[in-house]
Design a protein around this motif. Structure first.
Motif, short mmCIF file in Angstrom:
data_model
loop_
_atom_site.label_atom_id
_atom_site.label_comp_id
_atom_site.label_asym_id
_atom_site.label_seq_id
_atom_site.Cartn_x
_atom_site.Cartn_y
_atom_site.Cartn_z
N ARG A 265 1.14 -0.56 -0.01
CA ARG A 265 0.03 0.25 0.18
C ARG A 265 1.16 0.95 0.06
O ARG A 265 1.59 1.57 -0.53
N LEU A 266 0.90 2.12 -0.56
CA LEU A 266 0.71 3.37 -0.67
C LEU A 266 0.67 4.10 1.24
O LEU A 266 -0.21 4.22 1.79
N THR A 267 1.89 5.06 1.49
CA THR A 267 1.75 5.76 2.44
C THR A 267 2.01 7.12 2.14
O THR A 267 1.77 7.42 1.11
N VAL A 268 2.08 7.81 3.05
CA VAL A 268 1.60 9.39 3.12
C VAL A 268 2.32 9.92 2.61
O VAL A 268 2.32 11.15 1.56
N GLN A 269 3.78 9.94 2.80
CA GLN A 269 4.88 10.04 2.14
C GLN A 269 4.82 9.80 0.78
O GLN A 269 5.00 10.12 -0.40
N MET A 270 4.15 8.23 0.05
CA MET A 270 4.44 7.93 -1.05
C MET A 270 3.07 9.03 -1.84
O MET A 270 3.68 9.24 -3.28
N GLY A 271 2.41 9.20 -1.33
CA GLY A 271 0.98 9.86 -1.89
C GLY A 271 1.96 10.94 -2.47
O GLY A 271 1.56 11.82 -3.21
N GLY A 272 2.44 11.98 -0.93
CA GLY A 272 3.38 13.16 -1.38
C GLY A 272 4.13 13.06 -2.64
O GLY A 272 4.17 14.33 -3.29
N VAL A 273 5.28 12.32 -2.80
CA VAL A 273 6.08 12.07 -4.29
C VAL A 273 4.96 11.81 -5.34
O VAL A 273 5.41 12.59 -6.19
N GLY A 276 4.61 15.28 -6.64
CA GLY A 276 5.28 16.15 -6.75
C GLY A 276 6.40 16.89 -5.81
O GLY A 276 6.76 17.87 -6.25
N PHE A 277 5.58 17.04 -4.73
CA PHE A 277 5.94 17.18 -3.03
C PHE A 277 7.83 16.23 -2.89
O PHE A 277 7.94 14.71 -2.97
N PRO A 278 8.71 17.12 -2.47
CA PRO A 278 9.74 16.35 -1.84
C PRO A 278 9.66 15.53 -1.29
O PRO A 278 8.72 15.35 -0.25
N LYS A 279 10.23 14.26 -0.47
CA LYS A 279 10.05 13.14 0.26
C LYS A 279 10.44 13.68 1.86
O LYS A 279 9.45 12.68 2.77
N ASN A 280 10.80 14.83 1.70
CA ASN A 280 11.29 14.90 3.09
C ASN A 280 9.80 16.30 3.83
O ASN A 280 10.25 17.17 4.75
N TRP A 281 8.89 16.30 3.09
CA TRP A 281 7.79 17.50 3.30
C TRP A 281 6.90 16.60 4.34
O TRP A 281 6.99 15.84 3.95
N LYS A 282 7.01 17.17 5.50
CA LYS A 282 5.87 17.09 7.08
C LYS A 282 5.15 17.34 6.75
O LYS A 282 4.23 18.22 6.18
N TRP A 283 4.32 16.38 7.37
CA TRP A 283 2.45 16.34 7.06
C TRP A 283 1.80 16.38 8.01
O TRP A 283 2.14 15.67 8.91
N GLN A 293 -4.61 16.20 2.79
CA GLN A 293 -3.91 17.22 2.66
C GLN A 293 -3.29 16.84 1.08
O GLN A 293 -2.61 17.76 -0.50
N VAL A 294 -2.27 15.64 0.99
CA VAL A 294 -2.44 14.84 -0.07
C VAL A 294 -2.64 14.97 -1.36
O VAL A 294 -2.83 15.50 -2.18
N GLY A 295 -3.86 14.58 -1.67
CA GLY A 295 -5.18 14.40 -1.83
C GLY A 295 -6.04 15.74 -2.43
O GLY A 295 -5.79 15.40 -3.90
N ASN A 296 -5.93 16.45 -1.98
CA ASN A 296 -6.37 17.79 -2.32
C ASN A 296 -4.78 18.69 -2.48
O ASN A 296 -5.36 19.98 -3.67
N ALA A 297 -3.49 18.17 -2.55
CA ALA A 297 -2.86 19.19 -3.09
C ALA A 297 -2.25 19.42 -4.48
O ALA A 297 -3.33 18.60 -5.46
N PHE A 298 -1.85 20.71 -5.37
CA PHE A 298 -1.18 20.67 -6.21
C PHE A 298 -0.01 20.78 -6.60
O PHE A 298 0.48 21.06 -5.97
N PRO A 299 0.33 20.37 -7.68
CA PRO A 299 1.63 19.45 -8.00
C PRO A 299 2.50 20.64 -7.94
O PRO A 299 2.51 21.43 -8.72
N PRO A 300 3.73 21.01 -6.82
CA PRO A 300 5.00 21.40 -6.71
C PRO A 300 5.50 21.68 -8.34
O PRO A 300 5.75 23.02 -9.17
N PRO A 301 6.03 20.70 -9.27
CA PRO A 301 6.59 20.83 -10.84
C PRO A 301 5.15 21.50 -11.10
O PRO A 301 6.23 22.75 -12.06
#
Length: 340
Positions: A265-273, A276-283, A293-301
């Motif tokens: 399964r995905l983790t929150v960190q994986m969903g962030g990646v 397009g978030f960096p791996k070290n972004w904290k939630w 927050q992950v699912g409603n985000a706008f991809p940074p790139p």
């Protein structure tokens, strides 16, 4: 300046494009905490002033004439295909508030993103009113549908993007170029899937060789921590991921390999990646709040690519010989009233 900032995807991308932040406004307490954890003390161009408040209560007049770019991810439920599509009749529609703040602040440029449902014919009149109001404020308006997968984000995520520039800068604006290659889910998540010693990570990554469907986060009333509706879960299953829930951590050394009944399964960190978030972004928050927050985000790139095009237009950088100015968004109907 940014409203409805969520977990900071658009703000992070605009930071990467060279913009510093005068105000980052977000009403959700956990999303605002995510912003504070990651950027209240330091950022690429300094810390972000995070204002945890309702956009209805935000006064833009103190910032008049001081802002280059006003940005926002106004809530999508009024136009989402998954919702009732009430548009202007939905009390969650914040376009009028965005236009009010734009009038108060008078920025040189505007960037607003929404779901592709806003591009449907049923909302022609509504889009015309937005264009009309921005024209009245001295802006030339551009609108287009962009897919995150075209900007090195490993998911589809189509978004309807509005860019408006004061007319003197409009001839210098063009939409950003698409990337020549897409990034697959396997390429993005291989290191995270193998972080706890799962021996099947490399084989899994090789097979997860396409982009993902659009991640969803749900609202406070609907949707829990999973990858989305049945169709999305089936698409993730083809990528070798169980989408019925979100994991606390990556699979370990004893997790099954090549077992279709036991998929990681995905983790929150994986969903962030995947967003397009960096791996070290904290939630911040519990798993459900984090995943929302992950699912409603706008991809940074995507935000960075658009922001770079806006920055070049504000600096009046001449277009390359093979480039042409973006086409202006013309109203499809004569507006019957103003949203301002």
């Amino acid at each position: 300046m940014e409203i409805c900032a969520g977990a900071g995807g658009q703000a992070l991308g605009l930071e990467g494009a060279g913009f510093s932040h005068a105000a980052v406004v977000e009403i959700d307490n956990w999303a605002a905490e995510t912003l504070r954890i990651n950027r209240s003390k330091r950022g690429l161009h300094g810390p972000w002033p995070v204002l945890e408040m309702d956009v209805h209560d935000f006064d833009g007049t103190p910032y008049n004439g001081q802002i280059d770019l006003f940005a926002g991810g106004v809530p999508c439920p009024p136009f989402s295909i998954a919702g009732k599509q009430l548009g202007a009749d939905d009390d969650r529609d914040l376009f009028p508030e965005a236009l009010r703040i734009i009038q108060e602040v008078n920025p040189r440029a505007v960037l607003l993103e929404n779901v592709r449902g806003l591009g449907q014919k049923r909302f022609d009149q509504y889009r015309s009113q937005i264009i009309h109001d921005l024209n009245e404020l001295g802006y030339t308006v551009f609108w287009d549908l962009l897919h995150a997968s075209d900007f090195k984000v490993p998911q589809l995520r189509p978004r309807f993007i509005l860019v408006a520039l004061k007319s003197e800068y409009a001839p210098y604006f063009t939409w950003p170029d698409k990337s020549e290659k897409t990034i697959s889910v396997g390429q993005s998540l291989k290191s995270l899937m193998s972080a706890n010693g799962w021996p099947g990570a490399s084989e899994w990554a090789r097979k997860a060789n396409t982009v993902a469907p659009t991640l969803v986060g749900g609202s406070k009333k609907h949707g829990g921590p999973d990858v989305g509706p049945t169709r999305a879960k089936e698409a993730w299953k083809k990528l070798g991921v169980k989408g019925t829930s979100i994991a606390e951590e990556a699979p370990g050394p004893d997790f099954p390999v090549n077992d279709p009944e036991n998929l990681p399964r995905l983790t929150v960190q994986m969903g962030g990646v995947i967003q397009g978030f960096p791996k070290n972004w904290k939630w911040a928050g519990g798993k459900t709040a984090q995943w929302r927050q992950v699912g409603n985000a706008f991809p940074p790139p995507v935000a960075q690519a658009i922001g770079t095009s806006i920055k070049d237009a504000l600096n009046k950088v001449p277009l390359a010989a093979d480039k042409t100015p973006a086409l202006e968004a013309f109203p499809t109907h004569e507006p019957q009233f103003s949203l301002l």
